[in-house]
Design a protein around this motif. Structure first.
Motif, PDB file in Angstrom:
ATOM      1  N   LEU A  90      -1.617   3.196  -2.451  1.00  0.00           N
ATOM      2  CA  LEU A  90      -3.010   2.766  -2.509  1.00  0.00           C
ATOM      3  C   LEU A  90      -3.369   2.413  -1.063  1.00  0.00           C
ATOM      4  O   LEU A  90      -2.508   2.259  -0.293  1.00  0.00           O
ATOM      5  CB  LEU A  90      -3.099   1.462  -3.457  1.00  0.00           C
ATOM      6  CG  LEU A  90      -3.088   1.803  -4.962  1.00  0.00           C
ATOM      7  CD1 LEU A  90      -2.882   0.346  -5.517  1.00  0.00           C
ATOM      8  CD2 LEU A  90      -3.958   2.655  -5.371  1.00  0.00           C
ATOM      9  N   TYR A 107       2.841   1.712  -3.511  1.00  0.00           N
ATOM     10  CA  TYR A 107       1.923   1.788  -4.712  1.00  0.00           C
ATOM     11  C   TYR A 107       1.210   2.818  -4.375  1.00  0.00           C
ATOM     12  O   TYR A 107       0.202   3.363  -5.132  1.00  0.00           O
ATOM     13  CB  TYR A 107       1.133   0.462  -5.036  1.00  0.00           C
ATOM     14  CG  TYR A 107       2.306  -0.415  -5.865  1.00  0.00           C
ATOM     15  CD1 TYR A 107       2.827  -0.193  -7.098  1.00  0.00           C
ATOM     16  CD2 TYR A 107       2.888  -1.419  -5.027  1.00  0.00           C
ATOM     17  CE1 TYR A 107       3.448  -1.214  -7.513  1.00  0.00           C
ATOM     18  CE2 TYR A 107       3.545  -2.415  -5.497  1.00  0.00           C
ATOM     19  CZ  TYR A 107       3.878  -2.244  -7.000  1.00  0.00           C
ATOM     20  OH  TYR A 107       4.804  -3.083  -7.412  1.00  0.00           O
ATOM     21  N   SER A 118      -7.741  -1.496  -1.307  1.00  0.00           N
ATOM     22  CA  SER A 118      -7.292  -1.773  -2.870  1.00  0.00           C
ATOM     23  C   SER A 118      -6.496  -2.742  -3.142  1.00  0.00           C
ATOM     24  O   SER A 118      -6.463  -3.479  -4.041  1.00  0.00           O
ATOM     25  CB  SER A 118      -6.859  -0.362  -3.075  1.00  0.00           C
ATOM     26  OG  SER A 118      -7.812   0.678  -3.047  1.00  0.00           O
ATOM     27  N   ALA A 176       0.971  -1.048  -0.014  1.00  0.00           N
ATOM     28  CA  ALA A 176       0.129   0.079   0.039  1.00  0.00           C
ATOM     29  C   ALA A 176       0.807   1.380  -0.099  1.00  0.00           C
ATOM     30  O   ALA A 176       0.593   2.326  -0.810  1.00  0.00           O
ATOM     31  CB  ALA A 176      -0.944  -0.094   1.305  1.00  0.00           C
TER      32      ALA A 176
END
Length: 94
Positions: free
Chosen positions: A75, A73, A79, A70
């Protein structure tokens, strides 16, 4: 999406008819169903997302924790979990 002046393309009778319903308001006229394109067909963004998701799944299989993925990236963990789940399902179908 650019705007086109109605006066440039429509007969005055049609403009006056539309004005009865939406005088001075911007409206969206959708494409005909047969002229619609799937999302991502005009750009390479869909392909880029597929490549990114494949890299996320590869990193996950290599042992990278969801919280680190997370961060790496940019995100949310939810996700990342959704992407991993989708990739697992794709592999099971193959």
């Amino acid at each position: 999406m650019g705007y086109i002046k109605a006066e440039e393309i429509l007969p005055i009778e049609i403009i006056e008819l539309i004005q009865r319903y939406v005088d001075g308001t911007n409206i969206y006229i959708p494409r005909k169903q047969e002229n619609r394109q799937k999302w991502g067909t005009k750009t390479s963004y869909k392909c880029e997302l597929q490549n990114r998701n494949q890299m996320i799944y590869k990193d996950y299989l290599a042992g990278e924790p969801v919280c680190e993925l997370a961060k790496n990236y940019y995100l949310s963990p939810k996700s990342i979990q959704r992407i991993i789940r989708q990739k697992k399902e794709e592999c099971e179908l193959a």
